[in-house]
Design an enzyme around this catalytic site. Structure first.
Site, short mmCIF file in Angstrom:
data_model
loop_
_atom_site.label_atom_id
_atom_site.label_comp_id
_atom_site.label_asym_id
_atom_site.label_seq_id
_atom_site.Cartn_x
_atom_site.Cartn_y
_atom_site.Cartn_z
N GLU A 25 1.01 -1.23 -0.16
CA GLU A 25 0.03 0.00 -0.02
C GLU A 25 0.76 1.18 0.13
OE1 GLU A 25 -2.88 0.11 3.17
OE2 GLU A 25 -3.73 1.92 2.47
N ASN A 172 -12.65 -1.28 -0.95
CA ASN A 172 -11.57 -1.78 0.32
C ASN A 172 -12.33 -1.33 1.36
OD1 ASN A 172 -9.22 -2.71 1.81
ND2 ASN A 172 -9.12 -0.66 2.37
N GLU A 173 -12.42 -2.32 2.26
CA GLU A 173 -13.22 -2.08 3.58
C GLU A 173 -14.20 -0.98 3.56
OE1 GLU A 173 -10.06 -1.70 6.71
OE2 GLU A 173 -9.33 -3.62 6.33
N TYR A 248 -6.84 -8.96 11.49
CA TYR A 248 -5.52 -8.66 12.09
C TYR A 248 -5.26 -9.48 13.30
CZ TYR A 248 -4.45 -5.53 8.40
OH TYR A 248 -4.07 -4.89 7.14
N GLU A 304 -6.19 -9.16 3.74
CA GLU A 304 -5.10 -8.70 4.71
C GLU A 304 -5.32 -9.42 6.25
OE1 GLU A 304 -6.01 -4.22 5.40
OE2 GLU A 304 -6.41 -4.08 3.36
N GLN A 353 2.04 -6.08 5.73
CA GLN A 353 2.31 -5.85 4.12
C GLN A 353 3.65 -6.15 3.81
OE1 GLN A 353 1.12 -1.78 3.21
NE2 GLN A 353 -0.85 -1.97 4.17
O1 AHR Z 1 -3.05 -2.52 6.34
C1 AHR Z 1 -3.43 -1.11 7.00
C2 AHR Z 1 -4.69 -1.08 6.85
O2 AHR Z 1 -5.62 -1.92 7.52
C3 AHR Z 1 -5.31 -0.84 5.60
O3 AHR Z 1 -5.20 0.32 4.63
C4 AHR Z 1 -6.84 -1.10 5.82
O4 AHR Z 1 -7.44 -1.92 4.56
C5 AHR Z 1 -6.72 -1.92 7.07
O5 AHR Z 1 -7.66 -1.50 7.84
#
Ligand code: AHR
Length: 502
Positions: A25, A172-173, A248, A304, A353
């Site tokens: 990103e 995205n999201e 995450y 992600e 990432q």
């Molecule tokens: O990876 C960091 C961020 O986490 C990304 O930009 C977003 O899609 C997510 O919330």
């Protein structure tokens, strides 16, 4: 003693190489410095891409790369990133540190990076602040071979032949930074936007990725699937090829964030349990997808995933720069084994990432570069890419950790076969106890060890630094005995093992 039984005649399905994908990103030092330094840099580069980083990424055989975000994708306007660099618009990266984005890395640069990496392309479009026309013109610009306003522009910018777009994400999201939409609203937008992802090349279809849920948001999955399957010709299977999931690993939830390097045994286990929990998410989101798509035509794209810790002291909080230890290595090992085991539904995944951000495989500091423990796990697991998952099961495995209804087994595994070679990947999640494991094949065929490697530190907090870049690394391992009817393997505490047999 724990026992692993492998049924070598029972192939469950193909582990798509894309499960080993990455995400880059416009965030902090991921793209700029981490990958792209420009042709005039003193750092050795090929067409602006730093050579050391590309070489290290090629060693782990990256199958697919997602770009330009993340949250950045929904404020990115692709036309600002093409044409002569000095004329490209500058913008503020409002999501990540409020820094100036000069758009010097745009569509052509991303395609060049993927060419150098030899990987597939996953472009994430802008729904939150873009338009259908902007998105459809981007597709036309990248993939139309004939003559059209956008194809002609691409040729003027030096690329005669169309590029290949393998995957395209529609926002995205969008439940959050991508527009704060409700699932019903997003699903209708998705249906409209995806109609304009034109397939200009029948032999190179663009696979459409619909924005899926955050973590345990099962309501989002159900509503989006329902709305996308309403009044639909079943042959179109809900207009989507994949549905995303973002998750995450946060040992204590979003707050407080914990240090990436300073942790005790309890935080080690809480982190690994949080990583292990993704299996529940895959099962539960998968069960909802099954209601609408029982034939599993729509893949799950976990685009992600990874650890999200406190940033390194003294660094910009908006840059999400964190160190990487053996704990991250185990998070990667646990997650990848789970993705392999769910390869019937999980068809793509991107660790967040690739360089200098969150659970990165590479860290850079000026012209210096280190491969993190997570890089080493991707290196060991690469043999699973494109292999056939074999039926395998572990029995007699103790819990490494329990907390109310949470249970974390001490060992996790997955087994695959490719070109006649069986690959077994194992993690011991205990901080201090080695585990003895017998490995048996249900067909009772005797197999020889071709290769056995281990990743293990002398401490669970071990990491690679610019001063000591090779403290943690893959080493050959001979802690196994041939027992005639199988193998007995010692799996040391806090280690990742790759065993290859033929
Ligand atoms: O990876 C960091 C961020 O986490 C990304 O930009 C977003 O899609 C997510 O919330």
């Amino acid at each position: 003693m724990a026992r692993l039984v492998v049924d070598a005649n029972n192939k469950i399905g193909t582990i798509e190489p894309e499960i080993y994908g990455h995400f880059s990103e416009h965030l902090g030092r991921c793209i700029y410095e981490g990958i792209f330094v420009g042709e005039d840099s003193d750092i050795p580069n090929v067409n602006g891409m730093r050579k050391d980083v590309v070489d290290a990424l090629r060693e782990i055989e990256i199958p697919v790369l997602r770009w330009p975000g993340g949250c950045f994708a929904d404020e990115y306007h692709w036309k600002d990133g093409i044409g002569p660099k000095e004329e490209r618009k500058k913008m503020i990266n409002t999501n990540w540190g409020g820094v100036v984005e000069d758009n010097s890395f745009g569509t052509h640069e991303f395609m060049e990076l993927c060419r150098q990496l030899g990987c597939k392309t996953y472009i994430n479009g802008n729904v939150g602040s873009g338009t259908v026309r902007e998105m459809s013109e981007w597709i036309e610009y990248m993939t139309l071979g004939g003559t059209s306003p956008m194809a002609d522009k691409r040729k003027e910018n030096g690329h005669e032949e169309p590029f290949t777009v393998d995957y395209f994400g529609v926002g995205n999201e969008n439940w959050g930074c991508g527009g704060n939409m409700t699932p019903e609203y997003y699903a209708n937008e998705y249906r409209r936007y995806q109609s304009f992802i034109k397939q200009y090349n029948a032999d190179k279809p663009i696979r459409r990725i619909c924005c899926g849920a955050n973590s345990e948001d099962y309501y989002w999955t159900d509503e989006v699937m329902e709305a996308c399957y309403r009044h639909v010709d079943p042959a179109q299977h809900g207009f989507m090829d994949l549905l995303s999931l973002h998750y995450y690993t946060l040992p204590l939830g979003w707050l407080p964030k914990v240090s990436a390097t300073e942790f005790d045994d309890e935080l080690w286990y809480k982190t690994l349990w949080a990583a292990y929990h993704i299996e529940d998410l895959i099962r539960r989101h998968g069960a909802i997808m099954d209601k609408y798509d029982p034939e599993k035509k729509v893949g799950m794209s976990i685009d992600e995933w990874g650890t999200w810790f406190e940033v390194e002291p003294g660094t910009n909080p908006g840059f999400l720069y964190q160190q990487n230890t053996m704990r991250d290595a185990l998070v990667a090992g646990v997650s990848l084994n789970i993705f392999n085991k769910h390869c019937d539904r999980v068809k793509l995944a991107c660790i967040a990432q690739m360089v200098n951000v969150l659970q990165a495989v590479i860290l850079t500091d000026g012209d210096k570069m280190v491969k993190t423990p997570t890089w080493h796990v991707f290196r060991m697991f690469r043999h699973h890419q494109g292999a056939e998952l074999l039926l395998s099961s572990l029995t007699g495995v103790k819990d490494a950790y329990t907390d109310e209804d949470k249970k974390l087994p001490v060992l996790t595994e997955s087994v695959s076969v490719k070109d006649g070679v069986i690959t077994v990947t194992l993690n011991n999640l205990s901080t201090d106890t080695d585990e003895e494991l017998t490995i048996q094949f249900s067909d009772e065929v005797k197999r020889e060890v071709k290769e056995c490697n281990i990743l293990k530190g002398s401490d669970i907090r071990d990491k690679n630094t610019f001063e000591e870049p090779e403290k943690v690394g893959i080493k050959p391992y001979d802690g196994y005995r041939d027992e005639g009817c199988g193998l007995t393997l010692t799996v040391p505490a806090a280690s990742v093992i790759e065993l290859r047999l033929f």
